[in-house]
Motif scaffolding. Structure first.
Motif, PDB file in Angstrom:
ATOM      1  N   CYS A  67       0.904  -1.200  -0.056  1.00  0.00           N
ATOM      2  CA  CYS A  67       0.012   0.123   0.024  1.00  0.00           C
ATOM      3  C   CYS A  67       0.829   1.288   0.149  1.00  0.00           C
ATOM      4  O   CYS A  67       0.378   2.116  -0.820  1.00  0.00           O
ATOM      5  N   GLY A  68       1.802   1.383   0.848  1.00  0.00           N
ATOM      6  CA  GLY A  68       2.862   2.432   0.842  1.00  0.00           C
ATOM      7  C   GLY A  68       3.495   2.713  -0.314  1.00  0.00           C
ATOM      8  O   GLY A  68       3.737   3.860  -0.778  1.00  0.00           O
ATOM      9  N   ALA A  69       4.157   1.500  -0.902  1.00  0.00           N
ATOM     10  CA  ALA A  69       4.996   1.712  -2.226  1.00  0.00           C
ATOM     11  C   ALA A  69       3.977   1.999  -3.266  1.00  0.00           C
ATOM     12  O   ALA A  69       4.306   2.987  -4.256  1.00  0.00           O
ATOM     13  N   THR A  70       2.654   1.620  -3.362  1.00  0.00           N
ATOM     14  CA  THR A  70       1.457   2.022  -4.486  1.00  0.00           C
ATOM     15  C   THR A  70       1.289   3.369  -4.404  1.00  0.00           C
ATOM     16  O   THR A  70       1.243   4.324  -5.380  1.00  0.00           O
ATOM     17  N   VAL A  71       1.013   3.893  -3.262  1.00  0.00           N
ATOM     18  CA  VAL A  71       0.681   5.456  -2.874  1.00  0.00           C
ATOM     19  C   VAL A  71       1.976   6.121  -3.283  1.00  0.00           C
ATOM     20  O   VAL A  71       1.694   7.409  -3.772  1.00  0.00           O
ATOM     21  N   SER A  72       2.884   5.873  -2.905  1.00  0.00           N
ATOM     22  CA  SER A  72       4.290   6.732  -3.463  1.00  0.00           C
ATOM     23  C   SER A  72       4.537   6.616  -4.940  1.00  0.00           C
ATOM     24  O   SER A  72       4.948   7.578  -5.338  1.00  0.00           O
ATOM     25  N   HIS A  73       4.352   5.492  -5.546  1.00  0.00           N
ATOM     26  CA  HIS A  73       4.633   5.192  -6.935  1.00  0.00           C
ATOM     27  C   HIS A  73       3.552   6.268  -7.700  1.00  0.00           C
ATOM     28  O   HIS A  73       3.881   6.871  -8.791  1.00  0.00           O
ATOM     29  N   THR A  74       2.318   5.812  -7.401  1.00  0.00           N
ATOM     30  CA  THR A  74       1.452   6.328  -8.339  1.00  0.00           C
ATOM     31  C   THR A  74       0.907   8.234  -7.878  1.00  0.00           C
ATOM     32  O   THR A  74       0.266   8.798  -8.507  1.00  0.00           O
ATOM     33  N   GLU A  75       0.974   8.364  -6.485  1.00  0.00           N
ATOM     34  CA  GLU A  75       0.712   9.609  -6.201  1.00  0.00           C
ATOM     35  C   GLU A  75       1.944  10.607  -5.649  1.00  0.00           C
ATOM     36  O   GLU A  75       1.432  11.780  -5.319  1.00  0.00           O
ATOM     37  N   GLY A  76       2.953  10.168  -5.390  1.00  0.00           N
ATOM     38  CA  GLY A  76       4.151  10.780  -5.112  1.00  0.00           C
ATOM     39  C   GLY A  76       4.413  10.487  -3.430  1.00  0.00           C
ATOM     40  O   GLY A  76       3.338  10.122  -2.675  1.00  0.00           O
ATOM     41  N   VAL A  77       5.570  10.648  -3.066  1.00  0.00           N
ATOM     42  CA  VAL A  77       6.038  10.446  -1.721  1.00  0.00           C
ATOM     43  C   VAL A  77       5.089  11.475  -0.753  1.00  0.00           C
ATOM     44  O   VAL A  77       4.598  11.170   0.354  1.00  0.00           O
ATOM     45  N   ARG A  78       4.857  12.450  -1.229  1.00  0.00           N
ATOM     46  CA  ARG A  78       4.266  13.622  -0.238  1.00  0.00           C
ATOM     47  C   ARG A  78       2.862  13.222  -0.087  1.00  0.00           C
ATOM     48  O   ARG A  78       2.146  13.663   0.949  1.00  0.00           O
ATOM     49  N   ALA A  79       2.276  12.074  -0.949  1.00  0.00           N
ATOM     50  CA  ALA A  79       0.861  11.655  -0.473  1.00  0.00           C
ATOM     51  C   ALA A  79       0.667  10.952   0.629  1.00  0.00           C
ATOM     52  O   ALA A  79      -0.356  10.932   1.049  1.00  0.00           O
ATOM     53  N   LEU A  80       1.869  10.458   1.155  1.00  0.00           N
ATOM     54  CA  LEU A  80       1.927   9.809   2.262  1.00  0.00           C
ATOM     55  C   LEU A  80       1.636  10.585   3.732  1.00  0.00           C
ATOM     56  O   LEU A  80       1.424  10.306   4.655  1.00  0.00           O
ATOM     57  N   TRP A  81       1.707  12.040   3.437  1.00  0.00           N
ATOM     58  CA  TRP A  81       1.536  13.021   4.283  1.00  0.00           C
ATOM     59  C   TRP A  81       0.276  13.647   4.134  1.00  0.00           C
ATOM     60  O   TRP A  81       0.007  14.906   4.725  1.00  0.00           O
ATOM     61  N   LYS A  82      -0.601  13.149   3.277  1.00  0.00           N
ATOM     62  CA  LYS A  82      -1.944  13.843   3.215  1.00  0.00           C
ATOM     63  C   LYS A  82      -2.840  13.792   4.288  1.00  0.00           C
ATOM     64  O   LYS A  82      -2.750  12.794   5.069  1.00  0.00           O
ATOM     65  N   GLY A  83      -3.598  14.870   4.511  1.00  0.00           N
ATOM     66  CA  GLY A  83      -4.200  15.159   5.661  1.00  0.00           C
ATOM     67  C   GLY A  83      -3.409  15.599   7.000  1.00  0.00           C
ATOM     68  O   GLY A  83      -4.006  15.354   7.948  1.00  0.00           O
ATOM     69  N   MET A  84      -2.074  15.980   6.620  1.00  0.00           N
ATOM     70  CA  MET A  84      -1.187  16.257   7.926  1.00  0.00           C
ATOM     71  C   MET A  84      -1.597  17.395   8.574  1.00  0.00           C
ATOM     72  O   MET A  84      -1.683  17.301   9.832  1.00  0.00           O
TER      73      MET A  84
ATOM     74  N   LYS B 149      -7.568   9.995  -4.498  1.00  0.00           N
ATOM     75  CA  LYS B 149      -6.329   9.436  -5.244  1.00  0.00           C
ATOM     76  C   LYS B 149      -5.744  10.403  -6.465  1.00  0.00           C
ATOM     77  O   LYS B 149      -6.838  10.861  -7.227  1.00  0.00           O
ATOM     78  N   GLY B 150      -4.738  10.197  -6.970  1.00  0.00           N
ATOM     79  CA  GLY B 150      -4.310  10.839  -8.069  1.00  0.00           C
ATOM     80  C   GLY B 150      -3.204  11.759  -8.154  1.00  0.00           C
ATOM     81  O   GLY B 150      -2.608  11.996  -6.972  1.00  0.00           O
ATOM     82  N   LEU B 151      -2.564  12.141  -9.168  1.00  0.00           N
ATOM     83  CA  LEU B 151      -1.255  13.262  -9.189  1.00  0.00           C
ATOM     84  C   LEU B 151      -1.561  14.483  -9.397  1.00  0.00           C
ATOM     85  O   LEU B 151      -0.938  15.318  -9.369  1.00  0.00           O
ATOM     86  N   SER B 152      -3.067  14.790  -9.514  1.00  0.00           N
ATOM     87  CA  SER B 152      -3.341  16.126 -10.106  1.00  0.00           C
ATOM     88  C   SER B 152      -4.388  16.805  -8.991  1.00  0.00           C
ATOM     89  O   SER B 152      -5.412  16.487  -8.939  1.00  0.00           O
ATOM     90  N   PRO B 153      -3.668  17.637  -8.205  1.00  0.00           N
ATOM     91  CA  PRO B 153      -4.602  18.007  -6.995  1.00  0.00           C
ATOM     92  C   PRO B 153      -5.569  18.904  -7.617  1.00  0.00           C
ATOM     93  O   PRO B 153      -6.847  18.919  -6.607  1.00  0.00           O
ATOM     94  N   GLU B 154      -5.361  19.715  -8.752  1.00  0.00           N
ATOM     95  CA  GLU B 154      -6.609  20.499  -9.238  1.00  0.00           C
ATOM     96  C   GLU B 154      -7.713  19.670  -9.561  1.00  0.00           C
ATOM     97  O   GLU B 154      -8.846  20.191  -9.579  1.00  0.00           O
ATOM     98  N   LEU B 155      -7.744  18.518  -9.644  1.00  0.00           N
ATOM     99  CA  LEU B 155      -8.715  17.592  -9.839  1.00  0.00           C
ATOM    100  C   LEU B 155      -9.774  16.787  -8.742  1.00  0.00           C
ATOM    101  O   LEU B 155     -10.543  16.276  -8.930  1.00  0.00           O
ATOM    102  N   PHE B 156      -8.789  17.294  -7.574  1.00  0.00           N
ATOM    103  CA  PHE B 156      -9.407  16.803  -6.233  1.00  0.00           C
ATOM    104  C   PHE B 156     -10.680  17.543  -5.988  1.00  0.00           C
ATOM    105  O   PHE B 156     -10.899  18.521  -6.072  1.00  0.00           O
ATOM    106  N   LYS B 157     -11.629  16.674  -5.430  1.00  0.00           N
ATOM    107  CA  LYS B 157     -12.922  17.411  -5.103  1.00  0.00           C
ATOM    108  C   LYS B 157     -12.860  18.391  -3.910  1.00  0.00           C
ATOM    109  O   LYS B 157     -13.200  19.459  -3.765  1.00  0.00           O
ATOM    110  N   TYR B 158     -11.745  18.012  -2.780  1.00  0.00           N
ATOM    111  CA  TYR B 158     -11.438  18.871  -1.790  1.00  0.00           C
ATOM    112  C   TYR B 158     -10.165  19.371  -1.959  1.00  0.00           C
ATOM    113  O   TYR B 158      -9.153  18.563  -2.170  1.00  0.00           O
TER     114      TYR B 158
END
Length: 315
Positions: free
Chosen positions: A62-79, A147-156
């Motif tokens: 899970c951690g590797a998938t999130v890092s690979h598909t969304e970038g390492v910074r995604a592991l600190w989402k919601g910080m 999920k995703g690499l494009s924050p501008e497409l996120f709902k929130y």
């Protein structure tokens, strides 16, 4: 370090309680340190609990998938909401637990029974769940599930935008989705944690309340780590249900889960009994180390205050 602690110098007879604000401050600093260190594990836990299709094979995958598909910074989402909610949560937890412990003390002897300690911890957990944890975790989980690499497409777009969107679409009580399992989870967790922390301090380090002994950071970490292990196992189903209820929104039509009991029944029927403990391993990777970090910081802050403003004044 026990929250009902008073300090007395045996030579002078001087006796003074640690102020509630110092207990709140010590918890807040401990919460900030915990959030910075352990946010990635919390993100992984949330993703595993929301994974109904088996996309993630385990914690590492899970951690590797999130890092690979969304970038390492995604592991600190919601910080931001996570750190903020931990800061306020620990301040409220430590302060309210101290107040409740004082209320449950024997009026004659001033001692606190194990039953009183458990009730004080449970009450502190209920208060933090209703006033702090639930709304902050709703925002955090909504941000983490994107999920995703494009924050501008996120709902929130961020925590404030997320909270405003939830209120607009679901009403103010949308921020309290999953309140019932959160109350059960936090109340049970804190009842066990405060009782166990005091017990381990006594058993391992001969640390009793009011004995003027300040634990070393590594001693606090061991006591805190051990105290933080029982809760996640006992409250796993409440945590999974809480996450599912908080993650669902009304923009897709009818809500799948109607409440805590309905969610437990639905998850059990569709995914099996073991699904109610999804994310248990990352919880065990996060909560006990988190308690270790928090208590190491909190005990040292309280110890510093004791040495500078209480013990020295009593001499």
């Amino acid at each position: 370090m026990d929250e009902s602690q008073t300090n007395q110098n045996p030579k002078s007879g001087y006796k003074q309680s640690i102020p509630l604000y110092m207990k709140a401050i010590s918890g807040s600093f401990g919460g900030v340190m915990e959030a910075c260190c352990l946010q990635p594990i919390d993100v992984i836990k949330t993703r595993l609990q929301l994974d109904t299709k088996g996309n993630y094979k385990g914690i590492i995958h899970c951690g590797a998938t999130v890092s690979h598909t969304e970038g390492v910074r995604a592991l600190w989402k919601g910080m931001t909401p996570f750190a903020t909610h931990l800061t306020f949560k620990y301040a409220l937890r430590m302060g309210s637990n101290a107040v409740l412990q004082s209320a449950f003390k024997d009026s004659t002897t001033g001692s606190l029974s194990n039953q009183g300690r458990v009730l004080a911890g449970f009450g502190a957990g209920v208060l933090e769940a209703l006033l702090i944890v639930t709304p902050f975790e709703v925002v955090k989980i909504r941000l983490q599930q994107q999920k995703g690499l494009s924050p501008e497409l996120f709902k929130y777009k961020g925590p404030i935008h997320c909270a405003r969107t939830i209120i607009h679409e679901e009403g103010i009580f949308g921020l309290w989705a999953g309140a019932a399992p959160t109350v059960m989870r936090n109340g049970t967790n804190q009842a066990a944690m405060f009782t166990a922390k005091n017990a381990f301090d006594v058993i391992l380090w001969k640390k009793h309340e009011g004995d003027q002994k300040v634990l070393q950071p590594w001693q606090s970490m061991i006591s805190g780590f051990l105290a933080g292990t029982a809760g996640p196992v006992c409250t796993g189903p409440f945590d999974v249900v809480k996450t599912r209820l908080m993650a669902q929104s009304r923009d897709g039509g009818e809500l799948k889960y109607k409440g805590m009991i309905h969610a437990i029944q639905t998850i059990h029927a569709e995914e099996g009994l073991q699904a109610l403990w999804k994310g248990l391993l990352p919880r065990l990777m996060r909560i006990p180390p988190g308690q270790a970090i928090m208590w190491a910081v909190a005990d040292q802050i309280i110890g510093l205050y004791e040495r500078r403003y209480i013990y020295s004044a009593a001499l």
